[in-house]
Write an enzyme that holds these catalytic residues in place. Structure first.
Site, PDB file in Angstrom:
ATOM      1  N   ASP A 155      -4.709   1.096  -6.354  1.00 29.28           N
ATOM      2  CA  ASP A 155      -4.048   0.416  -5.411  1.00 29.28           C
ATOM      3  C   ASP A 155      -3.156   1.631  -4.645  1.00 29.28           C
ATOM      4  O   ASP A 155      -2.901   2.573  -5.060  1.00 29.28           O
ATOM      5  CB  ASP A 155      -3.188  -0.794  -5.977  1.00 29.28           C
TER       6      ASP A 155
HETATM    7  C1  GLC Z   1      -1.908  -3.276  -0.680  1.00 30.30           C
HETATM    8  C2  GLC Z   1      -2.540  -4.211  -1.537  1.00 30.30           C
HETATM    9  C3  GLC Z   1      -4.058  -4.194  -1.890  1.00 30.30           C
HETATM   10  C4  GLC Z   1      -4.776  -3.587  -0.694  1.00 30.30           C
HETATM   11  C5  GLC Z   1      -4.253  -2.281  -0.557  1.00 30.30           C
HETATM   12  C6  GLC Z   1      -5.031  -1.347   0.569  1.00 30.30           C
HETATM   13  O1  GLC Z   1      -0.782  -2.713  -1.323  1.00 30.30           O
HETATM   14  O2  GLC Z   1      -2.151  -4.285  -2.858  1.00 30.30           O
HETATM   15  O3  GLC Z   1      -4.368  -5.453  -1.966  1.00 30.30           O
HETATM   16  O4  GLC Z   1      -6.194  -3.706  -0.897  1.00 30.30           O
HETATM   17  O5  GLC Z   1      -2.855  -2.030  -0.805  1.00 30.30           O
HETATM   18  O6  GLC Z   1      -4.390  -2.020   1.903  1.00 30.30           O
END
Ligand code: GLC
Length: 717
Positions: free
Chosen positions: A263
């Site tokens: 993440d």
């Molecule tokens: C965010 C979220 C995740 C998302 C990623 C990219 O922090 O936790 O669900 O897909 O970043 O945007």
């Protein structure tokens, strides 16, 4: 433009790569067309050209994507194509209901169709991966991301997982309208302490395996090409460094052969978690755990070479990750045609997607109460006062993760009702700001004056989209601002009053719901919100949505869910020493599965056969339905099981099936479900799944309210 590669060539390609180029393939950078995390990014084409970036997020539009892709393929030393990811969570340019709302449809076919439509639109914009479906079982209304979840139930979440992976990926992942699915966030994120975003998580290994992992396992079995671990830990081990889960379980036991994408900045955040002293240690922990791609942290780009030099990880581990990334790109067809994705969609396609969005929105609406059949609104509706801050709120209707949709492309409730009844006398006043405004007192007075002169009041209350989704936990998830005061001022008029709640979570709004004559939960319904709500209000469609989460009566009950285990002292009002509260009820305000229709369906004659069954067979379950109402209904019939005596205490209700059945007005229908005895398995004391012999209860009905359930028993040999 095409650089052909196949299995054999990929190993040879890795062997030609410099260390920096290998690290580049493990590095994902944002183009910042959307901001979805704490660290930004600068110019990216130089990094692509130098081979320091292997994939991108938050860049869409065929031309923009093509420009980045051509830079990679034609101007970098090895010409390795990029892939492009974005949060296409509930739609791309056409927005569908938030996943919690879609879950209320209890309709895997619909879930797959909306994912397919979203994939077509995303791929047309050059995207090759979506960071979806979000599969976190969620049981805490304080947690903002419950909006993105399929709700509280594991079985429903597994059906959602399968449908969404198939929808996004289609039959052929190399197809120009296919995008890789990224089930997220592995795992247990929905159980954050006190519902606080990103907070620590603690749960038993059994709860993790029985409640939170199954949706991901089903997603892997459905062919998910990527997985995103959660920011969070379990019992002190952050998911981003969780080798036992990622490597041993997901890859080893489940056979996952795709890529793990961290993440946003999560690898560097292992330092904040307190398990890494610097970027090099963080990078080594993640790489050794099996994280292939570092989304937006500096750990891999700035820490991996040091980690190698310190012997914290090794080049074989890195090469294995690089090879998995190249195979992933090959699986997407990117080596064969790096720019296959990216096209204009025909207006007819977009129109069909809007029609699908309207269908999905209609099916997401849940009718909680309907006293005196105040809904559907009478044909001669008289004067309507449509009041509340969510009545004329186009930009709120898409909810969080609105994809690439234009901010005001959605239809508001006011728009929808006026379009459905152009002849009706519909007056509107906002009555208050969503989250408190300076002139709320004046606006409440204006709304009251409007309602006083009307025949019926429709209160459109709820949350702003930004009060839902990521980084949007609410410690007191009630009606924000002065909306409660607005509601009180309208209720005292004594007019028939319909309450519509636009929200990303079950709101604690017990008083308003009790005082309204009818309450509709409309979640955040997306592009076609207003048209769908209007169809339900005027009776052009009957509400069919069912709650995918228990609706709390009070915040103190949270987390509250139906699949709870019994206690040694079950709640009994007459028994002082029993499991209950002094000040609030034990039962939710509305149970999981609750939802009224405009029909009047009753259940009878439950049969489960055979009554005695071997562990490797199936039980057929039927129930007879009759509709005594004057409106047709589509009934969602739920099948629960309960194992009253087992080697471990088992939940009072476990959902194991659901089927939708049309029941004509004044007519009857039969619902048929089947229950595999394998579905009765749970994780035994020895850690292995087991089906135990004994008597099981089969419970069938419209919701997890046990008073509504018919019971039968079977005996497993
Ligand atoms: C965010 C979220 C995740 C998302 C990623 C990219 O922090 O936790 O669900 O897909 O970043 O945007």
């Amino acid at each position: 433009m095409t650089s052909r590669a196949n299995g054999r060539h990929l190993e040879a390609l890795v062997a030609r790569m410099t260390l920096d180029e290998k690290i580049g393939q493990l590095t994902m950078r944002t183009a910042n067309m959307a901001v979805t995390g704490p660290v930004g990014a600068g110019e990216y084409l130089d990094g692509v050209r130098a081979g320091r970036i292997g994939s991108m997020l938050n860049l869409w539009g065929a031309d923009w994507v093509r420009k980045a892709q051509v830079t990679a393929v034609e101007q970098s030393r090895l010409g390795i194509p990029l892939f492009f990811g974005f949060d296409v969570v509930h739609g791309h340019r056409t927005t569908f209901p938030i996943p919690l709302g879609e879950a209320a449809a209890f309709d895997p076919g619909l879930w797959q169709r909306t994912a397919r439509a979203a994939a077509v639109e995303a791929a047309a914009d050059g995207l090759s991966l979506t960071f979806a479906p979000m599969l976190d079982v969620a049981r805490d209304a304080r947690w903002g991301r419950i909006a993105e979840s399929p709700g509280e139930d594991t079985w429903l979440a597994t059906r959602f997982a399968e449908a969404k992976v198939h929808g996004f990926q289609g039959a052929d992942l190399t197809a120009p309208d296919a995008v890789a699915a990224t089930p997220k966030h592995l795992a247990g994120y929905g159980a954050v302490l006190a519902g606080r975003e990103y907070a620590p998580v603690d749960m038993s290994a059994r709860t993790l395996r029985e409640v939170y992992l199954p949706p991901f396992r089903v997603a892997v079995a459905a062919g998910a090409a990527a997985i995103m671990p959660a920011f969070t830990d379990i019992a002190g081990l952050p998911m981003t460094a969780n080798r036992p889960l990622l490597h041993d379980t997901v890859r080893g036991e489940w056979g996952f052969d795709g890529v793990f994408i961290s993440d946003y900045n999560a690898i560097a955040e292992l330092i904040h978690h307190g398990v890494a002293g610097d970027l090099a240690e963080a990078a080594a922990l993640a790489l050794n755990a099996g994280i292939d791609i570092d989304m937006m942290s500096d750990a891999y780009p700035k820490g991996l070479s040091t980690a190698l030099a310190r012997g914290l990880t090794d080049i074989a581990t890195m090469d294995a990750a690089v090879l998995r990334v190249l195979r992933f790109k090959q699986r997407l067809g990117l080596f064969d045609d790096p720019v296959a994705r990216g096209t204009d969609l025909a207006p007819a396609t977009m129109a069909a997607h809007r029609a699908l969005a309207r269908e999905a929105a209609r099916k997401a609406v849940v009718l909680l109460t309907n006293r005196n059949a105040v809904l559907p609104l009478a044909a001669r509706m008289g004067r309507i006062a449509l009041v509340g801050p969510l009545a004329d709120a186009r930009t709120e209707m898409p909810g969080p993760w609105r994809g690439a949709g234009a901010p005001d492309e959605a239809v508001s409730i006011l728009d929808g009702l006026r379009a459905a009844r152009p002849d009706a006398d519909i007056r509107h006043a906002a009555g208050a700001a969503i989250d408190g405004g300076d002139d709320d007192e004046g606006r409440i007075a204006e709304a009251v004056a409007l309602a006083r002169d009307a025949d019926i009041a429709i209160l459109c209350l709820g949350e702003a989209a930004a009060m839902s989704g990521e980084a949007a936990s609410r410690a007191a998830p009630g009606l924000p601002g002065r909306q409660g005061a607005l509601a009180d001022a309208i209720f005292v008029l004594g007019k028939p009053t319909v309450l519509i709640l636009s929200c990303g979570r079950p709101l604690i709004a017990t008083d308003a719901i009790a005082r309204a004559d009818a309450t509709l939960v409309t979640w955040f319904l997306g592009s076609e919100a207003g048209h769908a709500v209007a169809e339900i209000l005027i009776g052009a469609a009957s509400p069919t949505g069912r709650l995918p989460v228990s609706w709390p009566a009070a915040l103190g009950q949270v987390p509250i869910f139906h699949a709870r285990r019994p206690t040694g002292r079950p709640p009994r009002a007459e028994d002082h020493y029993s499991s209950k509260y002094l000040d609030v009820p034990v039962a939710p305000l509305f149970p999981f599965g609750h939802g009224l229709s405009y029909g009047d369906v009753t259940y009878r004659a439950l049969r489960a056969t055979p009554e005695t069954v071997e562990r490797d067979s199936t039980v057929a379950v039927t129930v007879e339905l009759s509709n005594d109402g004057d409106r047709a209904a589509e009934e969602t019939v739920l099948l629960f099981v309960h194992d009253p005596v087992a080697s471990l205490s088992r939940p009072l209700l476990e959902l194991k099936g659901a089927v939708k059945v049309a029941v004509p007005a004044g007519g009857a229908a039969r619902a048929a479900l089947s229950l595999d005895m394998a579905d009765l398995a749970f994780i035994g004391l020895d850690g292995a799944p087991r089906v135990e012999a004994g008597v099981y209860e089969i419970l069938v009905g419209p919701s997890a309210d046990e008073a509504t359930l018919l019971r039968a028993t079977i005996t497993v040999m």
